[in-house]
Scaffold this motif. Structure first.
Motif, PDB file in Angstrom:
ATOM      1  N   UNK A   1       0.820  -1.223   0.000  1.00 26.71           N
ATOM      2  CA  UNK A   1       0.000   0.000   0.000  1.00 26.71           C
ATOM      3  C   UNK A   1       0.846   1.263   0.000  1.00 26.71           C
ATOM      4  N   UNK A   2       2.195   1.106  -0.083  1.00 28.61           N
ATOM      5  CA  UNK A   2       3.104   2.250  -0.044  1.00 28.61           C
ATOM      6  C   UNK A   2       2.905   3.094   1.220  1.00 28.61           C
ATOM      7  N   UNK A   3       2.641   2.416   2.293  1.00 31.64           N
ATOM      8  CA  UNK A   3       2.488   3.109   3.570  1.00 31.64           C
ATOM      9  C   UNK A   3       3.626   2.699   4.495  1.00 31.64           C
ATOM     10  N   UNK A   4       3.616   3.246   5.692  1.00 34.60           N
ATOM     11  CA  UNK A   4       4.606   2.898   6.696  1.00 34.60           C
ATOM     12  C   UNK A   4       3.972   3.108   8.060  1.00 34.60           C
ATOM     13  N   UNK A   5       4.332   2.265   9.004  1.00 39.54           N
ATOM     14  CA  UNK A   5       3.855   2.473  10.377  1.00 39.54           C
ATOM     15  C   UNK A   5       4.854   3.381  11.089  1.00 39.54           C
ATOM     16  N   UNK A   6       4.352   4.475  11.622  1.00 42.10           N
ATOM     17  CA  UNK A   6       5.202   5.391  12.379  1.00 42.10           C
ATOM     18  C   UNK A   6       4.929   5.180  13.853  1.00 42.10           C
ATOM     19  N   UNK A   7       5.940   4.731  14.571  1.00 45.63           N
ATOM     20  CA  UNK A   7       5.749   4.431  15.990  1.00 45.63           C
ATOM     21  C   UNK A   7       6.675   5.304  16.831  1.00 45.63           C
ATOM     22  N   UNK A   8       6.090   6.033  17.738  1.00 42.47           N
ATOM     23  CA  UNK A   8       6.885   6.853  18.657  1.00 42.47           C
ATOM     24  C   UNK A   8       7.322   5.970  19.809  1.00 42.47           C
TER      25      UNK A   8
ATOM     26  N   UNK B   1       0.923   5.046  14.259  1.00 45.57           N
ATOM     27  CA  UNK B   1      -0.080   5.348  13.242  1.00 45.57           C
ATOM     28  C   UNK B   1       0.437   4.904  11.882  1.00 45.57           C
ATOM     29  N   UNK B   2      -0.489   4.587  10.992  1.00 45.41           N
ATOM     30  CA  UNK B   2      -0.126   4.260   9.617  1.00 45.41           C
ATOM     31  C   UNK B   2      -0.164   5.536   8.800  1.00 45.41           C
ATOM     32  N   UNK B   3       0.763   5.655   7.877  1.00 45.41           N
ATOM     33  CA  UNK B   3       0.812   6.867   7.066  1.00 45.41           C
ATOM     34  C   UNK B   3       1.405   6.516   5.704  1.00 45.41           C
TER      35      UNK B   3
END
Length: 427
Positions: free
Chosen positions: A389-396, A403-405
């Motif tokens: 999906x050309x997304x990435x999970x951004x995890x703090x 969140x997925x972005x």
RNA sequence: GCGAGCGUAGCCAAGUGGUUAAGGCAGUGGUUUGUGGUACCACCAUCCGGGGGUUCGAGUCCCCUCGUUCGCCCCA
């Protein structure tokens, strides 16, 4: 041990420690650049005669501490034991005086002396120094000293002592030498062995003997300051006045003499009590005779050198090593995701983020463990789903919030990310 | 160049002549192959800087050597 180790008196500066070096160099570069000093880089080895003539054949540095070798063309070369002679040589070589005015130069680099290693003393060590060539102005002396104290102060070093003295010009020194020898000769048998030897070779150096008996004898000895010509005296007074105007405290130490032959007039030394026997962090002075001695025109000059290993020894006592920060740690799994991860890393790096890409290819669990240990602010996760999906999970990583972005969206919000990272890192 | 001390894993460190060299941190693997920090389990020095000697037996004693630390000398 059969494996090869670093040579005696040399040392590796490992990544955990290198931050100190970068900090010292950055601060020095900044301060010196603002004072219109320009960096110069001269060769690590020079012809042996440069040091013999420049530093002085009778000095310990030249007579027993040089790394001298013959090259394949049968030239006698020497690994530089100090920086001033090379800079002076370069100044003459390139006729820098023809550029007019005063040359304000600084350098940093490795120096070599064959000595018995000790804390704060190695065979390969590093000095940072300045040389001001072409000015006899006593403000040059004060400016140079002020820059040294400014650097040390900016680094956060305290409890340093500045000792100052004048050893006059060569005729002052000649008269004083005679007076000193005349005074000491009757006591010859009572002096320590080294000092007896120096009585004929280099009597001024007896002044900084550490032998208590010799020091007692020296209490009544004539002082160099009484032998300064009116001109030399005026210069010394003016330098002191200028330092005082700058708010720089110093104490006049009439027994301060330097080990290298080229010094004249102003000499100084900055010492710390926290270094053991090798207490001197920075030392220097005026050397009006050197350039002419090396075959150049009469050129007044002043300079100093700092021992960086000693400086860093002091820094380590007052502040912890700075860990290398990471903004994004990227974990990925699966062929497609792994290649997207590399592309993403490249983009983030171009945007200025410190981005570490996990290259282990191991399970996500392991990669997260490493992400955690890297002390990264955030983690980016790319698996098969994200790759499709050309997304990435951004995890703090501090909060665990995730969140997925879309990957393109992530790269468009770099300013917001920067602010966020900046805020989180401050906590 | 001279004098003294020290040298056990990446780091700290126990061991004071007698079987397979404590422990801690770090590291690696696992419980947990799409989610870390905690916990638990396992692994991690055929070897005590190197060489030689004494001894039935040496990390432990002796000698040499290398490195390092402290002091002298000298210097940044």
């Amino acid at each position: 041990m059969s494996s090869i180790q670093a040579s005696r008196g040399t040392r590796d500066i490992l990544p955990d420690e290198v931050g100190y070096w970068q900090r010292v160099e950055a601060i020095a570069r900044d301060i010196l650049t603002r004072a219109a000093y320009r960096e110069i880089r001269t060769p690590i080895f020079e012809q042996t005669t440069l040091f013999e003539r420049g530093v002085g054949e009778a000095t310990d540095v030249v007579s027993k501490e040089m790394y001298t070798f013959q090259d394949r063309g049968d030239r006698s070369l020497t690994l530089r034991p100090e920086g001033t002679a090379g800079v002076a040589r370069s100044y003459i070589d390139h006729n820098l005086s023809a550029q007019g005015g005063v040359q304000r130069l600084w350098y940093v680099g490795a120096m070599f002396r064959y000595e018995r290693p000790q804390a704060g003393r190695q065979r390969q060590f590093h000095q940072l120094g300045v040389e001001v060539l072409g000015s006899a102005d006593f403000r040059a002396d004060a400016e140079a000293i002020a820059l040294a104290t400014e650097i040390l102060q900016t680094l956060g070093l305290k409890d340093l002592r500045l000792d100052l003295n004048s050893i006059g010009d060569s005729s002052d020194r000649q008269k004083y030498r005679e007076a000193l020898v005349a005074y000491l000769t009757p006591f010859k048998e009572e002096l320590d062995a080294d000092s007896q030897d120096r009585l004929t070779r280099n009597p001024l150096r007896i002044l900084d003997s550490k032998d208590p008996r010799t020091q007692t004898i020296l209490d009544q000895a004539p002082g160099i300051l009484d032998y300064l010509s009116p001109d030399s005296q005026r210069r010394f007074d003016r330098v002191q006045q200028l330092l005082s105007d700058l708010g720089i405290a110093c104490n006049v130490n009439s027994r301060l003499v330097r080990g290298l032959d080229y010094y004249t007039h102003t000499v100084f030394e900055i010492q710390s009590d926290d270094l053991g026997a090798q207490a001197t962090v920075c030392a220097g002075g005026r050397y009006d005779g050197l350039v002419a001695e090396l075959g150049g025109a009469e050129t007044p000059a002043v300079g100093w050198a700092m021992g960086l290993e000693r400086l860093i020894l002091l820094l380590q006592q007052i502040q912890p090593a700075t860990p290398s920060p990471v903004d994004f740690y990227i974990v990925s799994r699966g062929e497609k995701a792994e290649s997207q991860a590399l592309t993403l890393a490249q983009s983030l790096r171009r945007s200025g983020f410190i981005t570490e890409l996990d290259l282990s290819g191991s399970a996500f669990g392991k990669q997260f463990k490493r992400a955690d240990r890297s002390d990264a602010v955030a983690c980016l996760i790319l698996g098969d789903t994200e790759a499709e999906t050309k997304t990435v999970q951004l995890k703090w990583l501090r909060s665990g919030e995730q969140t997925a972005i879309e990957q393109t969206a992530l790269l468009e919000m770099v300013d917001k990310l920067r602010q966020q990272i900046f805020r989180l890192r401050d906590d």
